[in-house]
Design a protein around this motif. Sequence first.
Motif, PDB file in Angstrom:
ATOM      1  N   ALA A  25     -16.000 -46.280  11.173  1.00  0.00           N
ATOM      2  CA  ALA A  25     -15.851 -45.081  11.959  1.00  0.00           C
ATOM      3  C   ALA A  25     -17.212 -44.586  12.405  1.00  0.00           C
ATOM      4  N   ASP A  26     -17.217 -43.903  13.514  1.00  0.00           N
ATOM      5  CA  ASP A  26     -18.484 -43.455  14.066  1.00  0.00           C
ATOM      6  C   ASP A  26     -19.219 -42.504  13.133  1.00  0.00           C
ATOM      7  N   ASP A  27     -18.455 -41.733  12.399  1.00  0.00           N
ATOM      8  CA  ASP A  27     -19.127 -40.787  11.513  1.00  0.00           C
ATOM      9  C   ASP A  27     -19.366 -41.403  10.141  1.00  0.00           C
ATOM     10  N   GLN A  28     -19.209 -42.721  10.029  1.00  0.00           N
ATOM     11  CA  GLN A  28     -19.442 -43.355   8.743  1.00  0.00           C
ATOM     12  C   GLN A  28     -20.373 -44.546   8.888  1.00  0.00           C
ATOM     13  N   PRO A  29     -21.593 -44.327   9.251  1.00  0.00           N
ATOM     14  CA  PRO A  29     -22.512 -45.463   9.288  1.00  0.00           C
ATOM     15  C   PRO A  29     -22.793 -45.915   7.861  1.00  0.00           C
TER      16      PRO A  29
END
Lengths: 417, 205, 272
Positions: A25-29
Amino acid sequence: MKTWILILLLCLAPQVVLAPPKTFADDQPYLEVTAPANRKLQLLVAPPTILSGAAAPEVAKELADLFSFDLNLAGTFALAPAGTRPDNADLVLSTAYSASVSGLTVECRLFDRALNRELTAKRFTGTLKDLRRIGHAFSDEVLRAVTGLRGPFTGKIAYVVKSGRGKEIYLMDYDGRNPQRITNNGSININPDFAPSGREIIYTSYKKGNPDLFRRELFTGLEARISARSGLNATAAYAPDGNRIALTLTKDGNSEIYVINKEGRELARLTHNAAIDVSPAWSPDGRRIVFNSDRLGKPQLFVMDADGTNVRRLTTSGNYNVTPRWAPKGDRIAYARQESGGFQIYAINSDGTGDTQLTTAGSNEHPRWSPDGRFIVFSSTRDGGSALYIMRADGTGQTRVSPGKGGDSHPCWSAPW
Amino acid sequence: MRKVLVGFLCCLVFAGCASQEAAKKSEPVASSATTAPAAPEAKQAPAIVESAPATPAPAPTAVAPKAEAPAQAVETPAQPVVSDSGNKAAPAALQEELQKIYFAFDSAELTQESRDALSKNADYLKNNTAVKIRIEGNCDERGSDEYNLALGERRAKAAKDYLETLGIPSDRLATISYGEERPADPGHNEEAWTKNRRDEFVIIK
Amino acid sequence: MKPLRMRKNSYPGPGGMLACSFLLHVALLAIVVTFRLYPEAHPLAEETYYVDMVSLPVASPAKGTPAPTATTQQPAAPQAAPEPPRPAPQSPAPAKAAPPASRPSMTYPTAKTKPTTSKQKQVQSDETAPTGAEAKAFQDRMAKLERQAEDRRQADVLARLRKGTGGKKGAPTGSGTQAGSDYAAYIHSRLKDAFVDTIASQTKSPQVTVRLVIGPDGRIAQYKVENSSGDKMFEDAVDRAVHVAERSFRKPPGGTPFEQGFVFRPQGVGLK
């Protein structure tokens, strides 16, 4: 129109099928977790305890000392000083024994504190005579459990001992214990090499006059003279397959490298050169051979395919490079270089890069790899007479293991027994 | 049309990238980009649950080291086979007439001095046609012992070849190399080394 | 404009071509954006995420370092973080200080867009004090952040005291709606602390990527090694770090499982 749909599908198909696995997810690098790398695993060798029966302090001490010696040499661990609380170590090696006249039982465990579980545990039974073998066997096991690669400590070292005007072949534990004489003919016995199984050696002996090649089963003592061609039958090396032997013969008037089988039948002549060609050593895959030749004037190392083709020069610096040995992993080749005041051991990548000096003290010769590639055993004169030493493959941890006062040379480390 | 082609090429390029990425990964991850974590896979999570402390039960594997030891079968001292670089049968006086020759470091070349000595040896052999000799090549201790085996052989061969050119039949000339295993002088200095880089001529018959 | 005479039957006409082209481009763009297929060699290395130590939500961590900064040996207290001397609070904040000030909360998207220059400065400031206007701006920004963090901390402590959970030092304080970032930073710092005490390796630049799922009970529900450079000792060290860290995990906010990927590597390796 179909064509276009097809093309479109072709374009998209790989994307769909081979959807990149590291999708997130984009908010989970991915978060990066780092720590200083200069840390070693803290290993505590706990004092051996009694399993049953009476205490045998000498057994306990011998075991503890042996584990400390082996695992310290391995370089994988920082050994916690005796008396350290187990909470302060990553790994705890605990042993329990019961020793009597009739037998010896040793239970060894390696406990991982962080994971809160045993990594390995073994129970050995034998007699008191087996004590050190049991210890080395568990040291091997500890390295396997921690690094994935078994240790070499149960291997034996064959070596040459000067004896009067002659030289004899001996066998010892890797740490210099239990030296055992193998030949006793008063002649010159040199160049021992183990079969890959570790159960046989080949060596060159002058005992029948000419330097001939002998093959000997260590357990039975049976022996055969497998090459008695006119002139040298020397510097023989077992191929990794255990069926072929590369060696130097001078039967055709000049020293050349040949391949024979275990029974001594000639399979191939690999070099055709007016120069000296000696000291062949196989790559671990058996496809190439590194050897020593003075075809360019001075002794240098060359690599060729196992059929003698494709010869290329390996060493380009130094005037006198000899006795190459290929590392079991295949990446490095250890050898000895003559410099002012004697020899030093070097290692070089098999493509000729990364030439590195490993020894500095005294004169150091005859490098041979341990079967796991962790160590190099060699002979050194740093303490006077020639003696055997072990170092890690990077040159650290140089430790004397020779049992004698001097005159030991030409070591060769066997596969685990 | 060009754009389609370019698009197609781009797709191919990216497809190539994607497949490379995929190849690098050992196990592909469920590619749930946005969804909340799915049900945890049961097969994973090794020992995540507080593992019971190791029981002091007997060790799982029992290994009895094989008791066999290498056969003590040590060779009984064989007959003293190796000639002690001298032959008792040959009178010392005769042996004395055969001169040794010496070499430079890492060299098998015959010096003028060596040629003179070899000429005298050849004369001796011509006068004693029944005599056969063995030429023993030796080296000093400084070189590599393995390399020196070959170097000693070459030194012996050099003398043999020269004697043959002087008319000595090759069947009267045997050669052997001792490398650096038979020093004439056990010292570790230049003087000893000079003496050790030599050919000896031993009467064997 | 008839490139494919042979296939005239299937040629969709200029309009169709345009549509196809458009579709392809959109698809391509979507793929690129969705899967982050930027042509970079090591996107992971580039995307390293840094948080200002002062902006951490963890008030006083139970132990160890709170933040994923470049150096782990930093003292725990946020005040002791980057070293530049404290500037006068009333110095005018230049434009550069604006972004952090206007940052709503420490959510990941914001943090990720933080310019990398800030990171460099932070690293730099560990050794030598920055110089010039840049340094001054940086110091100002730091001061402002610290003030904000201090305010937030006090508010947090008060709130916790009111709720009667003041004893839980270092617990994340996010509500269910803002789950994720605070908790991620918290887990991250726990892992980092543990890793310092377990790291070991037998190769030069090992790397292990793992994905953790932390269940609603605060235990690890899934531990998956996604990628490894193949160094068993390093893999085991990561395993140890995760297990040690797990002992200090709190429950994720909102009672929902928490998932996050982590890249483990030795300090200074793999970074450019």
